[in-house]
Design an enzyme around this catalytic site. Structure first.
Site, short mmCIF file in Angstrom:
data_model
loop_
_atom_site.label_atom_id
_atom_site.label_comp_id
_atom_site.label_asym_id
_atom_site.label_seq_id
_atom_site.Cartn_x
_atom_site.Cartn_y
_atom_site.Cartn_z
N ASP A 122 109.96 -98.04 18.93
CA ASP A 122 109.13 -96.84 19.08
C ASP A 122 109.59 -96.06 20.32
O ASP A 122 109.84 -96.64 21.37
CB ASP A 122 107.66 -97.27 19.25
N ILE A 123 109.71 -94.74 20.16
CA ILE A 123 110.13 -93.91 21.30
C ILE A 123 109.00 -93.87 22.33
O ILE A 123 107.83 -93.69 21.97
CB ILE A 123 110.48 -92.48 20.85
N GLU A 162 107.67 -91.52 15.08
CA GLU A 162 108.72 -91.79 16.08
C GLU A 162 108.96 -93.30 16.17
O GLU A 162 109.29 -93.82 17.22
CB GLU A 162 108.35 -91.21 17.45
P1 GH3 Z 1 104.04 -94.33 23.52
O1 GH3 Z 1 105.03 -94.47 24.59
O2 GH3 Z 1 102.82 -95.13 23.75
O3 GH3 Z 1 104.62 -94.61 22.16
O4 GH3 Z 1 103.56 -92.82 23.51
P2 GH3 Z 1 103.96 -91.65 22.56
O5 GH3 Z 1 103.70 -90.36 23.21
O6 GH3 Z 1 105.36 -91.85 22.07
O7 GH3 Z 1 103.02 -91.92 21.32
P3 GH3 Z 1 101.92 -91.01 20.67
O8 GH3 Z 1 101.47 -91.78 19.44
O9 GH3 Z 1 100.86 -90.64 21.66
O10 GH3 Z 1 102.64 -89.69 20.22
C1 GH3 Z 1 103.65 -89.69 19.28
C2 GH3 Z 1 104.11 -88.28 19.08
O11 GH3 Z 1 105.19 -88.23 18.19
C3 GH3 Z 1 103.04 -87.39 18.56
C4 GH3 Z 1 103.68 -86.68 17.38
O12 GH3 Z 1 103.44 -85.30 17.39
C5 GH3 Z 1 105.13 -86.95 17.59
N1 GH3 Z 1 105.85 -86.94 16.31
C6 GH3 Z 1 105.64 -87.68 15.21
N2 GH3 Z 1 106.50 -87.36 14.25
C7 GH3 Z 1 107.27 -86.36 14.74
C8 GH3 Z 1 108.35 -85.60 14.19
O13 GH3 Z 1 108.80 -85.76 13.04
N3 GH3 Z 1 108.95 -84.67 14.99
C9 GH3 Z 1 108.50 -84.46 16.26
N4 GH3 Z 1 109.13 -83.55 17.00
N5 GH3 Z 1 107.48 -85.14 16.79
C10 GH3 Z 1 106.87 -86.08 16.05
MG MG Z 2 105.86 -93.58 20.94
#
Ligand code: GH3
Ligand code: MG
Length: 313
Positions: A188-189, A230
């Site tokens: 996970d990113i 992500e």
């Molecule tokens: P953590 O280190 O705990 O994983 O925090 P995080 O910010 O990575 O995790 P969080 O679940 O708070 O947020 C994930 C974000 O990823 C929110 C969402 O908008 C973004 N995201 C999900 N899918 C995509 C995508 O396909 N493209 C983009 N640009 N962003 C995405």
């Molecule tokens: Mg994340």
């Protein structure tokens, strides 16, 4: 130019008189007519012109028309309609001609109007067959594309979740395990929301594509799946625990080092990875849950690390 758009009829007959009669019979027809007067010449002309229809005599100076029929069929890429046009008029000759796969059998002397009608009909059938074949190929290629897309993620080109539900089990079953395992890694990113908020959604998308490429570059024969927004699932086949951890750390460090450029500068991402060795008794879903719990531990303990799942009794 005109010649190219017209359908091509090849007449194979050693009699120049018959060739002339055929030419007269078909003179109103918008076809390009070519003539061969021996078996050898017929094969050469068929290869050169790729005719749509062949009028084939049975008695030829250098070969038997039935034999020539087989040779023409073998070399013909255009699936020409072949019609026998012959003075051999016994019932068994006609039956033999059809049994070989000829489209029609016309006896000499022929009636010009009848020859014209038969040629027209067979050219029309050939056109319909060609069109059906074309549609069939188009359909096949669309189905292959659809099938491919159904199992792929649109942004990164990686496998999607459907692959895990569908074919992953089968792919894992083919492994000779012994001391080795199939290992699930959930990656996970870290703080991806911040990346989106700071650099914009497009830069976030670009980061996802870059990380997907890094994962595929490292994982080769293994499988990489875009598991969620992500989150990536990596399935390693037949690896020791040391090898699995080594791959996980290689992924982590390469992603960390990789610079992603965008309009306002550059940034990099980090990954947290949870690892779990798959056991047949637990099933894929539970196995991924274990990797997820390990990932959670990694996040809790500071992110940007690889963590094995530890069963808490
Ligand atoms: P953590 O280190 O705990 O994983 O925090 P995080 O910010 O990575 O995790 P969080 O679940 O708070 O947020 C994930 C974000 O990823 C929110 C969402 O908008 C973004 N995201 C999900 N899918 C995509 C995508 O396909 N493209 C983009 N640009 N962003 C995405
Ligand atoms: Mg994340």
């Amino acid at each position: 130019m005109e010649k190219e758009s017209r359908e091509i009829v090849l007449v194979v007959d050693d009699s120049l008189l018959i060739c002339k009669q055929i030419e007269i019979a078909l003179k109103e027809e918008p076809v390009f007519l070519c003539e061969a007067h021996s078996g050898q010449e017929a094969l050469e002309m068929a290869a050169q012109y790729q005719p749509d229809l062949i009028l084939l005599d049975v008695v030829l100076p250098d070969t038997d028309g039935y034999e020539l029929f087989e040779q023409l069929k073998e070399t013909d890429n255009n699936d020409a309609a072949i019609l026998f046009l012959t003075s051999k008029d016994k019932d068994e000759d006609v039956v033999k001609g059809f049994a070989m796969g000829a489209c029609d059998y016309i006896k000499k002397p022929f009636v010009q109007g009848e020859l014209l009608s038969r040629v027209r009909t067979h050219l029309q059938l050939k056109r319909q067959k060609d069109e059906l074949n074309r549609q069939n190929m188009e359909l096949r290629s669309s189905m292959e594309k659809l099938n491919y897309m159904a199992f792929r993620d649109g942004l990164t080109g990686l496998y999607n979740r459907r692959y895990v539900v569908g074919d992953l089990m089968e792919d894992m079953r083919c492994c000779q395990l012994g001391e080795r395992h199939n290992v699930m890694i959930l990656a996970d990113i870290d703080d991806f929301k911040v990346i989106n908020d700071t650099y914009g959604h497009d830069a976030g998308d670009m980061a996802l594509v870059c990380i997907a490429n890094i994962l595929e570059g490292i994982c080769g024969r293994h499988r990489v799946v875009r598991w969620g927004g992500e989150e990536f699932l990596v399935v390693l086949f037949e690896v020791t625990e040391d090898e699995a951890y080594g791959i996980s750390e290689q992924i982590r460090t390469e992603v960390e080092k990789f610079k992603i450029f965008h309009e306002e500068g550059e940034f990099s991402c980090t990954l947290t990875l949870g690892l779990h060795a798959y056991h047949e008794s637990e099933g894929i879903e539970e196995s991924i849950n274990c990797a997820d719990r390990a990932l959670y531990e990694g996040k809790r303990n500071g992110k940007n690390r690889s963590v094995w799942y530890e069963r808490k009794e």
